[in-house]
Design a protein around this motif. Structure first.
Motif, PDB file in Angstrom:
ATOM      1  N   ASN A   2       0.837  -1.194   0.000  1.00 47.80           N
ATOM      2  CA  ASN A   2       0.000   0.000   0.000  1.00 47.80           C
ATOM      3  C   ASN A   2       0.878   1.253   0.000  1.00 47.80           C
ATOM      4  OD1 ASN A   2      -2.493  -1.410   0.143  1.00 47.80           O
ATOM      5  ND2 ASN A   2      -2.160  -1.748   2.342  1.00 47.80           N
ATOM      6  N   ILE A   3       0.839   1.994  -1.103  1.00 49.66           N
ATOM      7  CA  ILE A   3       1.644   3.204  -1.255  1.00 49.66           C
ATOM      8  C   ILE A   3       0.707   4.383  -1.499  1.00 49.66           C
ATOM      9  CG2 ILE A   3       3.474   4.356  -2.549  1.00 49.66           C
ATOM     10  CD1 ILE A   3       4.433   1.587  -3.428  1.00 49.66           C
ATOM     11  N   ILE A   5       0.682   8.533  -2.370  1.00 53.11           N
ATOM     12  CA  ILE A   5       1.439   9.710  -2.801  1.00 53.11           C
ATOM     13  C   ILE A   5       0.577  10.943  -2.570  1.00 53.11           C
ATOM     14  CG2 ILE A   5       2.587  10.882  -4.713  1.00 53.11           C
ATOM     15  CD1 ILE A   5       2.980   8.179  -6.042  1.00 53.11           C
ATOM     16  N   ALA A  16       5.392   8.822  -9.595  1.00 50.98           N
ATOM     17  CA  ALA A  16       4.328   7.845  -9.837  1.00 50.98           C
ATOM     18  C   ALA A  16       4.628   7.031 -11.092  1.00 50.98           C
ATOM     19  CB  ALA A  16       2.986   8.560  -9.973  1.00 50.98           C
ATOM     20  N   LEU A  19       7.205   4.469 -10.237  1.00 51.13           N
ATOM     21  CA  LEU A  19       6.616   3.351  -9.505  1.00 51.13           C
ATOM     22  C   LEU A  19       5.845   2.428 -10.441  1.00 51.13           C
ATOM     23  CD1 LEU A  19       5.258   4.938  -6.183  1.00 51.13           C
ATOM     24  CD2 LEU A  19       7.303   3.546  -6.492  1.00 51.13           C
ATOM     25  N   ASP A  25       1.618  -0.745  -7.268  1.00 51.78           N
ATOM     26  CA  ASP A  25       0.333  -0.056  -7.225  1.00 51.78           C
ATOM     27  C   ASP A  25       0.399   1.044  -6.171  1.00 51.78           C
ATOM     28  OD1 ASP A  25      -0.831  -1.722  -9.149  1.00 51.78           O
ATOM     29  OD2 ASP A  25      -1.256  -3.257  -7.620  1.00 51.78           O
ATOM     30  N   PHE A  26      -0.392   2.093  -6.360  1.00 46.02           N
ATOM     31  CA  PHE A  26      -0.348   3.202  -5.415  1.00 46.02           C
ATOM     32  C   PHE A  26      -1.616   4.033  -5.522  1.00 46.02           C
ATOM     33  CE2 PHE A  26       1.935   4.142  -9.316  1.00 46.02           C
ATOM     34  CZ  PHE A  26       1.293   5.281  -9.782  1.00 46.02           C
ATOM     35  N   GLU A  27      -1.865   4.841  -4.470  1.00 44.33           N
ATOM     36  CA  GLU A  27      -2.952   5.811  -4.472  1.00 44.33           C
ATOM     37  C   GLU A  27      -2.347   7.206  -4.574  1.00 44.33           C
ATOM     38  OE1 GLU A  27      -5.592   5.355  -1.108  1.00 44.33           O
ATOM     39  OE2 GLU A  27      -4.968   3.262  -0.906  1.00 44.33           O
ATOM     40  N   TYR A  43      -0.644   1.887   5.635  1.00 44.86           N
ATOM     41  CA  TYR A  43       0.181   2.109   4.453  1.00 44.86           C
ATOM     42  C   TYR A  43       1.617   1.653   4.707  1.00 44.86           C
ATOM     43  CZ  TYR A  43      -3.669   4.823   2.587  1.00 44.86           C
ATOM     44  OH  TYR A  43      -4.897   5.208   2.114  1.00 44.86           O
TER      45      TYR A  43
END
Length: 429
Positions: A2-3, A5, A16, A19, A25-27, A43
């Protein structure tokens, strides 16, 4: 993994994209909109990519207020993260390929030098640090001299002749926020270069990117001259050399143990190197023992090539009985215009005439055992302290009852040790 930004400007978008390339995967939270985070989620990494202090504070306050859980908190900076993704990728292709191969975010964070990692989980509002400029960490209380005006010389106390443990030092450094640039002075009483791990301590602090200047005072006789260049290589920005006299007899009274020949040879050798010349200053502690030699000493240092000289009066806070008449400090200010170099006169009257005690308000001070004390002239933590970093986090120390009560009552009900200090503000009407 869980990432999250926070901040989606050019730097955030490039990060991003990187990554994504690595398969993570990230939010993303757009800092121009209201912060909304899943409070149930923990996170692995929270990335703050906005360099504006108010936006950083906004996110940090939100994290604390909502008890957001995370393992790592990192900051992206415009200065160290190339805004051009393609240029960044080319510049760091080895590190990026290594991270891709391992597919591990921890490895990525360690390998790519655009990131600054906060190792502490204690997030606190930046208001706790809004006035702070200096961080004093007393790395050692050992010294190979016996200075007449020094508290250490005439007193025995628990913290005397101790080296700070590296883990304690590291804990203090790690606890400081990234959204401020401090001046670090890794010493107080004692000769800092006597700590066996001092070079490593400088390197560790420098690599955190939390300090825009790291400075120390040194007697310049504890080591052979090559060592002092290693200090700069390790991250030191300013070396302030203590010289009170050119006369060995006078020095035997003011700074007993000083070898003036070695001191001047080391200083001359350093000043000959253009790489270090601008990073060296001299401090003269002026007492009744050497005041009559001041003109000759300054003339000599100017001719030697010293570019900055600090004139500091010895004040009898701890009954050394060699302090100068405060009124004579005004005479020293004539040197400011007399020479073409920088002369800094430390005048207690300028401090005591203020509304606030800058020694307390503008600095954090840790003694060699890890105790947080009010200022750099309180050497024995048993006289006054707010607790130790070994038992409480920095946030807990600063938000604790002891620190907050002291801060609230300081000017109306100052402790005796503050009342007797020449640097403490005079009672206001």
């Amino acid at each position: 993994m869980n990432i999250l930004i926070y901040g989606y400007g050019v730097v955030g978008k490039n990060f991003a994209a990187l990554l994504s390339l690595l398969g993570f995967d990230f939010e993303i939270l757009d800092n121009s909109k209201k912060i909304v985070v899943d409070l149930e989620k923990k996170y692995d990494v929270i990335v703050i990519s906005n360099s504006h202090k108010e936006q950083q504070d906004k996110m940090l306050s939100y994290i604390k207020a909502n008890a957001i859980r995370y393992e790592k908190l990192v900051f992206l900076t415009n200065t160290s993260f190339n805004p051009s993704f393609s240029s960044f990728f080319i510049e760091h292709k080895t590190e990026v390929r290594h991270a891709i191969k391992n597919g591990n975010i921890d490895d990525f964070l360690q390998q790519v030098p655009c990131l600054i990692e906060e190792k502490t989980k204690n997030i606190y509002p930046n208001i706790l640090f809004e006035e702070l400029n200096y961080i004093y960490i007393e790395t050692t209380t050992y010294c190979d001299l016996r200075c007449a005006h020094c508290f250490r010389t005439g007193n025995d106390y628990e913290a005397k002749n101790k080296h700070m443990e590296f883990d304690v030092y590291k804990n203090i450094i790690d606890s400081l926020p990234f959204n401020r640039q401090f001046v670090l002075c890794p010493q107080n009483i004692g000769e800092p270069t006597l700590h066996p791990l001092f070079l490593s301590m400088l390197q560790y602090a420098k690599n955190t990117h939390k300090f825009h200047r790291i400075e120390i005072h040194s007697n310049l006789v504890s080591h052979e001259r090559e060592y002092y260049k290693q200090l700069f290589d390790a991250g030191l920005d300013l070396l302030i050399v203590s010289i009170d006299s050119l006369n060995q007899t006078t020095l035997s009274k003011t700074r007993s143990g000083t070898n003036i020949e070695k001191l001047l040879n080391n200083l001359s050798w350093l000043l000959q190197d253009e790489m270090y010349k601008e990073k060296i200053a001299v401090r003269i502690s002026i007492s009744i023992l050497n005041e009559n030699e001041l003109d000759m000493l300054i003339d000599f240092l100017v001719a030697m090539g010293v570019k900055t000289i600090h004139l500091a009066p010895v004040v009898d806070i701890y009954d050394a009985n060699i302090g100068v008449d405060i009124n004579s400090i005004e005479r020293w200010k004539q040197y400011i215009n007399k020479y073409s170099i920088t002369i800094i006169v430390i005048d207690p009257c300028e401090y005591s005439g203020s509304n606030k005690c800058s020694l307390f308000e503008k600095s954090l001070n840790f003694n060699v055992l890890g105790y947080l004390v009010p200022c750099c002239v309180i050497y024995n933590h048993k006289d006054l302290n707010f607790g130790t970093i070994q038992k409480e986090s920095l946030a807990e120390l600063l938000e604790g009852t002891s620190y907050q009560t002291f801060k609230t009552n300081l000017y109306e009900l100052p402790p005796k040790i503050c009342q007797e200090c020449l640097f403490f503000p005079k009672k206001r009407e």
